[in-house]
Design an enzyme around this catalytic site. Structure first.
Site, PDB file in Angstrom:
ATOM      1  CG  ASP A 148      64.521  28.573  38.162  1.00  0.00           C
ATOM      2  OD1 ASP A 148      64.693  28.479  38.731  1.00  0.00           O
ATOM      3  OD2 ASP A 148      63.767  28.926  37.568  1.00  0.00           O
TER       4      ASP A 148
ATOM      5  CD  GLU B 171      62.085  24.819  31.065  1.00  0.00           C
ATOM      6  OE1 GLU B 171      62.778  25.875  32.105  1.00  0.00           O
ATOM      7  OE2 GLU B 171      60.745  24.731  32.083  1.00  0.00           O
TER       8      GLU B 171
ATOM      9  CE1 TYR C  57      65.908  26.079  34.946  1.00  0.00           C
ATOM     10  CE2 TYR C  57      65.561  27.285  32.590  1.00  0.00           C
ATOM     11  CZ  TYR C  57      65.191  26.145  34.008  1.00  0.00           C
ATOM     12  OH  TYR C  57      63.734  26.542  34.383  1.00  0.00           O
TER      13      TYR C  57
END
Length: 376
Positions: free
Chosen positions: A151, A50, A133
């Site tokens: 996102d 991520e 996020y």
């Protein structure tokens, strides 16, 4: 895949998974992308992926992720690594503050959390470099927390699906989008729900010309029903980024070139570069370079032939860099404005982590080294 015509209510029954979510998860099981960080609930692996995926395309991330996991297979391996090793492994991905923050966060997890990555969004957001996020993505994918992860792909899909007419990145627009997503979040399956929306945005609900006829959620899509899907999400116009002119000196002596290391805090922090700096109003390129080297290293240089012109776009500005082959004229260099300096043979340049432009300069030096750096 063909869409079913008609419309459906966007409100699910309380306490249950909505039909929209069920349809989306069926599509995900059949059509999801095969990615190296999927199929694992290792929070470290999810976290690394991520962080790498922030502002970077999936296709670019895949080889970096694989190499990273080979070099730093566990959080403990990353925490024990030196920063220069981390920056070298990250080289080419850009946004280097992500790598430095990930490294600091790994050490913090070892020190404060006994090496166990926290499971809650709130705790995750206390780690360096982890925003809302990333925290929601790790919490939902790795720990099964019921959190929507917003996102760029999810923002676009949700803005179209629920016809959000507010700017999608405004606080009000985000709040509206998150409320819609939470209303449809299937309990215990938020990780797959979030990843399904990511894939839908990447494969079907693309920024331009979305393939609405192939979308599993077409019958729920309010903007499609109104014919405004290409007008969503509503974006706020940004000013054109300024163009900055920069000079750099390839200072050579005895077959070696001089490198300086950028201060740890700031753009490209901790990376090595060919010394130089920003051109000021009214300066020629040569005047700029002489001044910058005098301020940065405390020496006078003789500026020779241009090596090349290099361009790169950062998030908020663009750079045009002019590099010149140079020699020392007076004085011995000292790193007055840098964290460190080093004389490096050309074959050693690959060992130093660098940004894109400086790596291009290094590559060009290797190509023409015999003509520029004659023996003796």
């Amino acid at each position: 895949m063909s869409a079913i015509t008609g419309t459906k209510s966007s409100k699910p029954a309380a306490g249950s998974s909505s039909e929209l979510a069920e349809r989306l998860l069926i599509w995900y099981r059949n059509y999801r992308r095969v990615l190296p960080w999927r199929g694992t609930n290792d929070p470290y692996a999810v976290w690394v992926s991520e962080i790498m995926l922030q502002q970077t395309r999936v296709e670019t991330v895949i080889p970096y992720y694989r190499r990273w996991m080979e070099q730093f297979p566990t959080l403990q391996h990353l925490a024990q690594a030196e920063e220069q090793q981390v920056l070298k492994a990250w080289e080419g991905l850009g946004y280097y503050s992500r790598a430095r923050s990930l490294h600091r966060a790994a050490r913090l997890v070892v020190e404060k959390y006994q090496g166990q990555i926290p499971a809650s969004t709130k705790e995750l957001m206390r780690l360096p470099g982890v925003g809302r996020y990333t925290a929601a993505a790790v919490a939902s994918i790795a720990f099964g927390q019921d959190e929507p992860a917003l996102d760029g792909n999810l923002r676009r899909v949700a803005a179209r699906l629920f016809n959000v007419s507010l700017p999608a990145r405004s606080p009000e627009g985000e709040a509206q989008i998150l409320a819609h997503l939470r209303a449809h979040l299937p309990p215990g399956q938020a990780g797959n729900f979030n990843q399904a929306l990511m894939d839908l945005g990447a494969m079907i609900c693309t920024p331009r010309k979305p393939a609405c006829g192939d979308c599993p959620l077409a019958e729920w899509c309010q903007s499609r029903r109104l014919g405004v899907q290409e007008e969503r999400p509503v974006l706020t116009r940004r000013a054109a980024p300024p163009l900055i002119t920069v000079t750099a000196a390839v200072i050579w002596r005895d077959g070696k070139v001089l490198l300086t290391r950028r201060p740890a805090n700031g753009l490209l922090g901790g990376l090595w570069e060919f010394p130089g700096g920003k051109q000021e109003d009214g300066e020629t390129l040569v005047e700029c370079l002489r001044r910058e080297i005098r301020e940065e290293l405390g020496v006078e240089i003789e500026i020779g032939e241009p090596l090349g012109v290099y361009r790169h776009a950062y998030t908020h500005f663009k750079v045009t860099l002019h590099a010149f082959i140079s020699r020392l004229r007076h004085g011995e260099p000292q790193p007055h404005q840098a964290d460190d300096m080093a004389w490096a043979a050309l074959e050693e340049l690959s060992r130093f982590p660098m940004g894109k432009i400086d790596r291009q300069i290094a590559a060009d030096l290797l190509k023409i080294s015999r003509s520029l750096f004659p023996a003796g």
